[in-house]
Write a protein that holds these residues in place. Structure first.
Motif, PDB file in Angstrom:
ATOM      1  N   ARG A 184       0.836  -1.195   0.000  1.00 21.51           N
ATOM      2  CA  ARG A 184       0.000   0.000   0.000  1.00 21.51           C
ATOM      3  C   ARG A 184       0.870   1.245   0.000  1.00 21.51           C
ATOM      4  O   ARG A 184       1.947   1.275   0.591  1.00 21.51           O
ATOM      5  N   GLN A 185       0.343   2.298  -0.677  1.00 15.70           N
ATOM      6  CA  GLN A 185       1.012   3.597  -0.659  1.00 15.70           C
ATOM      7  C   GLN A 185      -0.059   4.687  -0.768  1.00 15.70           C
ATOM      8  O   GLN A 185      -0.961   4.607  -1.609  1.00 15.70           O
ATOM      9  N   TYR A 186       0.046   5.714   0.073  1.00 20.06           N
ATOM     10  CA  TYR A 186      -0.896   6.832   0.023  1.00 20.06           C
ATOM     11  C   TYR A 186      -0.405   7.891  -0.952  1.00 20.06           C
ATOM     12  O   TYR A 186       0.786   8.220  -0.998  1.00 20.06           O
ATOM     13  N   PHE A 187      -1.364   8.412  -1.739  1.00 17.52           N
ATOM     14  CA  PHE A 187      -1.098   9.488  -2.693  1.00 17.52           C
ATOM     15  C   PHE A 187      -2.139  10.586  -2.514  1.00 17.52           C
ATOM     16  O   PHE A 187      -3.213  10.378  -1.939  1.00 17.52           O
ATOM     17  N   LYS A 191      -5.170  12.193 -10.733  1.00 15.95           N
ATOM     18  CA  LYS A 191      -6.058  12.726 -11.776  1.00 15.95           C
ATOM     19  C   LYS A 191      -7.291  11.837 -11.942  1.00 15.95           C
ATOM     20  O   LYS A 191      -7.188  10.614 -12.003  1.00 15.95           O
ATOM     21  N   GLY A 192      -8.455  12.466 -12.013  1.00 14.90           N
ATOM     22  CA  GLY A 192      -9.700  11.743 -12.294  1.00 14.90           C
ATOM     23  C   GLY A 192     -10.210  10.886 -11.160  1.00 14.90           C
ATOM     24  O   GLY A 192     -11.043   9.999 -11.376  1.00 14.90           O
ATOM     25  N   LEU A 193      -9.768  11.147  -9.948  1.00 15.89           N
ATOM     26  CA  LEU A 193     -10.196  10.350  -8.809  1.00 15.89           C
ATOM     27  C   LEU A 193     -11.666  10.622  -8.488  1.00 15.89           C
ATOM     28  O   LEU A 193     -12.060  11.763  -8.291  1.00 15.89           O
ATOM     29  N   GLU A 194     -12.469   9.571  -8.492  1.00 17.24           N
ATOM     30  CA  GLU A 194     -13.869   9.700  -8.093  1.00 17.24           C
ATOM     31  C   GLU A 194     -13.948   9.483  -6.589  1.00 17.24           C
ATOM     32  O   GLU A 194     -13.477   8.484  -6.072  1.00 17.24           O
ATOM     33  N   GLY A 195     -14.561  10.381  -5.907  1.00 19.04           N
ATOM     34  CA  GLY A 195     -14.571  10.324  -4.458  1.00 19.04           C
ATOM     35  C   GLY A 195     -15.471   9.269  -3.867  1.00 19.04           C
ATOM     36  O   GLY A 195     -15.459   9.047  -2.661  1.00 19.04           O
ATOM     37  N   ASN A 196     -16.273   8.592  -4.712  1.00 16.26           N
ATOM     38  CA  ASN A 196     -17.240   7.629  -4.181  1.00 16.26           C
ATOM     39  C   ASN A 196     -17.121   6.244  -4.807  1.00 16.26           C
ATOM     40  O   ASN A 196     -18.041   5.430  -4.720  1.00 16.26           O
ATOM     41  N   LYS A 217     -10.451  10.829   2.218  1.00 16.58           N
ATOM     42  CA  LYS A 217     -10.734  12.233   2.502  1.00 16.58           C
ATOM     43  C   LYS A 217      -9.597  13.119   1.997  1.00 16.58           C
ATOM     44  O   LYS A 217      -8.454  12.674   1.883  1.00 16.58           O
ATOM     45  N   TYR A 218      -9.903  14.357   1.688  1.00 19.23           N
ATOM     46  CA  TYR A 218      -8.933  15.391   1.321  1.00 19.23           C
ATOM     47  C   TYR A 218      -8.214  15.088  -0.005  1.00 19.23           C
ATOM     48  O   TYR A 218      -7.026  15.379  -0.165  1.00 19.23           O
ATOM     49  N   ASN A 219      -8.937  14.454  -0.934  1.00 25.75           N
ATOM     50  CA  ASN A 219      -8.410  14.130  -2.258  1.00 25.75           C
ATOM     51  C   ASN A 219      -7.190  13.202  -2.193  1.00 25.75           C
ATOM     52  O   ASN A 219      -6.349  13.205  -3.067  1.00 25.75           O
ATOM     53  N   GLU A 220      -7.126  12.426  -1.135  1.00 32.33           N
ATOM     54  CA  GLU A 220      -6.080  11.416  -1.014  1.00 32.33           C
ATOM     55  C   GLU A 220      -6.623  10.065  -1.481  1.00 32.33           C
ATOM     56  O   GLU A 220      -7.824   9.903  -1.698  1.00 32.33           O
ATOM     57  N   ALA A 221      -5.718   9.101  -1.657  1.00 32.62           N
ATOM     58  CA  ALA A 221      -6.125   7.773  -2.105  1.00 32.62           C
ATOM     59  C   ALA A 221      -5.196   6.710  -1.548  1.00 32.62           C
ATOM     60  O   ALA A 221      -4.002   6.935  -1.359  1.00 32.62           O
ATOM     61  N   ASN A 222      -5.796   5.561  -1.293  1.00 33.04           N
ATOM     62  CA  ASN A 222      -5.057   4.364  -0.924  1.00 33.04           C
ATOM     63  C   ASN A 222      -4.799   3.592  -2.214  1.00 33.04           C
ATOM     64  O   ASN A 222      -5.734   3.171  -2.892  1.00 33.04           O
ATOM     65  N   VAL A 223      -3.536   3.412  -2.553  1.00 32.17           N
ATOM     66  CA  VAL A 223      -3.149   2.764  -3.803  1.00 32.17           C
ATOM     67  C   VAL A 223      -2.371   1.500  -3.454  1.00 32.17           C
ATOM     68  O   VAL A 223      -1.486   1.523  -2.586  1.00 32.17           O
ATOM     69  N   ASN A 259       1.009  13.997 -11.878  1.00 27.91           N
ATOM     70  CA  ASN A 259       1.062  15.159 -10.984  1.00 27.91           C
ATOM     71  C   ASN A 259       0.650  14.806  -9.549  1.00 27.91           C
ATOM     72  O   ASN A 259       0.423  15.695  -8.731  1.00 27.91           O
ATOM     73  N   ALA A 260       0.588  13.500  -9.264  1.00 30.86           N
ATOM     74  CA  ALA A 260       0.174  13.067  -7.931  1.00 30.86           C
ATOM     75  C   ALA A 260       1.318  13.212  -6.938  1.00 30.86           C
ATOM     76  O   ALA A 260       2.497  13.103  -7.293  1.00 30.86           O
ATOM     77  N   GLU A 261       0.952  13.438  -5.695  1.00 29.66           N
ATOM     78  CA  GLU A 261       1.943  13.593  -4.628  1.00 29.66           C
ATOM     79  C   GLU A 261       2.019  12.312  -3.797  1.00 29.66           C
ATOM     80  O   GLU A 261       1.019  11.844  -3.266  1.00 29.66           O
ATOM     81  N   GLN A 262       3.195  11.748  -3.715  1.00 28.53           N
ATOM     82  CA  GLN A 262       3.421  10.553  -2.911  1.00 28.53           C
ATOM     83  C   GLN A 262       3.518  10.945  -1.438  1.00 28.53           C
ATOM     84  O   GLN A 262       4.327  11.797  -1.074  1.00 28.53           O
ATOM     85  N   LEU A 263       2.711  10.332  -0.586  1.00 25.01           N
ATOM     86  CA  LEU A 263       2.631  10.733   0.815  1.00 25.01           C
ATOM     87  C   LEU A 263       3.420   9.836   1.760  1.00 25.01           C
ATOM     88  O   LEU A 263       3.576  10.178   2.937  1.00 25.01           O
ATOM     89  N   GLU A 264       3.909   8.715   1.280  1.00 22.11           N
ATOM     90  CA  GLU A 264       4.651   7.783   2.125  1.00 22.11           C
ATOM     91  C   GLU A 264       5.425   6.810   1.243  1.00 22.11           C
ATOM     92  O   GLU A 264       5.213   6.733   0.032  1.00 22.11           O
ATOM     93  N   GLU A 265       6.319   6.064   1.857  1.00 21.07           N
ATOM     94  CA  GLU A 265       6.985   4.968   1.172  1.00 21.07           C
ATOM     95  C   GLU A 265       6.035   3.773   1.085  1.00 21.07           C
ATOM     96  O   GLU A 265       5.057   3.673   1.841  1.00 21.07           O
TER      97      GLU A 265
END
Length: 384
Positions: A184-187, A191-196, A217-223, A259-265
């Motif tokens: 898992r990695q948080y971003f 682009k194009g992330l649907e919130g639901n 929440k906050y336009n973040e995602a679990n990838v 253009n996504a921001e990587q939030l963790e390793e």
């Protein structure tokens, strides 16, 4: 230094969703409980962060106020559908009949843990390092690395995929045919992330397994990316490397992450799957959630099964004290209840996982068929 002995009615090992739910479910039982947790809350739990609507029902059965409070909990997004992508990137959208959630486990687990503290008959211990667990005719004993000892009439193993209760009392060993690995990695700002919507991708070259993007929440995602442990071992697959390759080299995916921001390793975790039946109880113990290998073999979901199994175990504990019977023969009804509720779903999802495997053509075919208008109209809403 002399060791200290503490005595309780019930020991619950692990304060994740299963352990906290068990503590909540025993709130009005009058039983003296020790809830032992190896970490300090709030703490992260590496996971996909998807929380199905079943959790609402379990919370409601314990206390209707809990369901209301979860609805008011800010650190979540509502999930209304799933989008499945075939290897040729054709998508199939499946609506959920009931809304689920995506919540970071550091937030959800801490919320539930705080609720568990409302049980005034429970004594909470964090940063506890367990050395051994044993059970005999009179009691169950937990010995800590610092020499202190906890004793009780019964123990619940809610201590996760590497459960010491499962290893030492139930003799569990990892079976790679019924175990998955995932990363898992948080971003942020994909682009194009649907919130639901949960997004699940079956990608050529990365089967059997799937890549996911789950909104937070906050336009973040679990990838993440997950695969059966047997395949990982046989093909010597590096899951962290695979996740990076998917994000950076598959054009349809890379375009969304440029253009996504990587939030963790990248972080890894194991998933003991519910595709094989185990003895999940015995003399003076029961196992719940991941410790009992109750993770859905296809979706990887385990929060709701952890919480529901803990509810079942708590109800069984109350009966054990009424009957003064903590034998494995009496515990057997817990196993039967868990598998009666969960096994058919686990078995069908395991069979589906095996059938699809790495068959690119079959996945393409099924998603294509699902998009035929007259068939799509007849796809029932999935009760997530």
């Amino acid at each position: 230094m002399t060791s200290e002995h503490k005595y309780y009615d019930v020991i619950i090992l692990g304060a994740g969703p299963a352990g906290s739910m068990a503590t909540l479910a025993l709130k009005k039982s009058g039983l003296k409980i020790a809830l032992l947790e190896k970490e300090k809350f709030p703490r992260d739990k590496i996971c996909g962060d998807a929380v199905s609507s079943i959790v609402n029902r379990v919370l409601r059965q314990i206390d209707p106020e809990l369901e209301i409070e979860l609805a008011l909990f800010e650190q979540k997004v509502y999930i209304e559908k799933a989008k499945l992508y075939s290897p040729k990137f054709q998508s199939l959208e499946i609506a959920f009949g009931r809304k689920g959630h995506c919540i970071k486990r550091i937030d959800f687990d801490n919320w539930l843990f705080e609720k568990a503290k409302l049980n005034t008959d429970a004594e909470i211990f964090e940063n506890i390092k367990v050395k051994t667990v044993l059970a005999n005719a009179e009691f169950v004993e937990v010995k800590l690395e610092n020499g202190n000892v906890f004793r009780a009439k019964i123990i619940l193993g809610c201590d996760g995929a590497h459960s010491i209760v499962a290893k030492q009392l139930a003799n569990f060993k990892v079976d790679r045919k019924h175990y998955s690995g995932a990363v898992r990695q948080y971003f942020k700002n994909i682009k194009g992330l649907e919130g639901n919507a949960l997004e699940v991708y079956f990608l050529k070259g990365y089967l059997p397994g799937y890549f996911w993007i789950f909104p937070l929440k906050y336009n973040e995602a679990n990838v993440g990316f997950g695969m059966l442990s047997e395949t990982i071992s046989n093909k010597n697959i590096d899951l962290k490397k695979s996740l990076t390759e998917i994000i950076k080299t598959i054009p349809e995916v890379a375009e969304r992450f440029k253009n996504a921001e990587q939030l963790e390793e990248i972080k890894g975790f194991g998933l003991p799957l519910g595709s094989k039946k185990y003895n999940i109880s015995g003399d003076r113990f029961m196992l719940c959630g991941d410790a009992a290998s109750l993770i859905d073999p296809f979706s990887g979901e385990g929060i709701e099964t952890a919480m529901e199994s803990a509810k079942f175990a708590s109800e069984k504990i109350i009966n054990c004290f009424k009957e003064n019977d903590f034998s494995k023969e009496n515990m057997r009804s817990y196993d039967e209840r868990v598998y009666k509720k969960m096994w058919d779903n686990f078995k069908s999802h395991y069979d589906l996982q095996r059938i699809l495997g790495n068959r690119v053509w079959l996945i393409n075919l099924l998603i294509g068929i699902g998009n035929i208008p007259w068939i799509k109209k007849r796809i029932p809403k999935y009760f997530y």
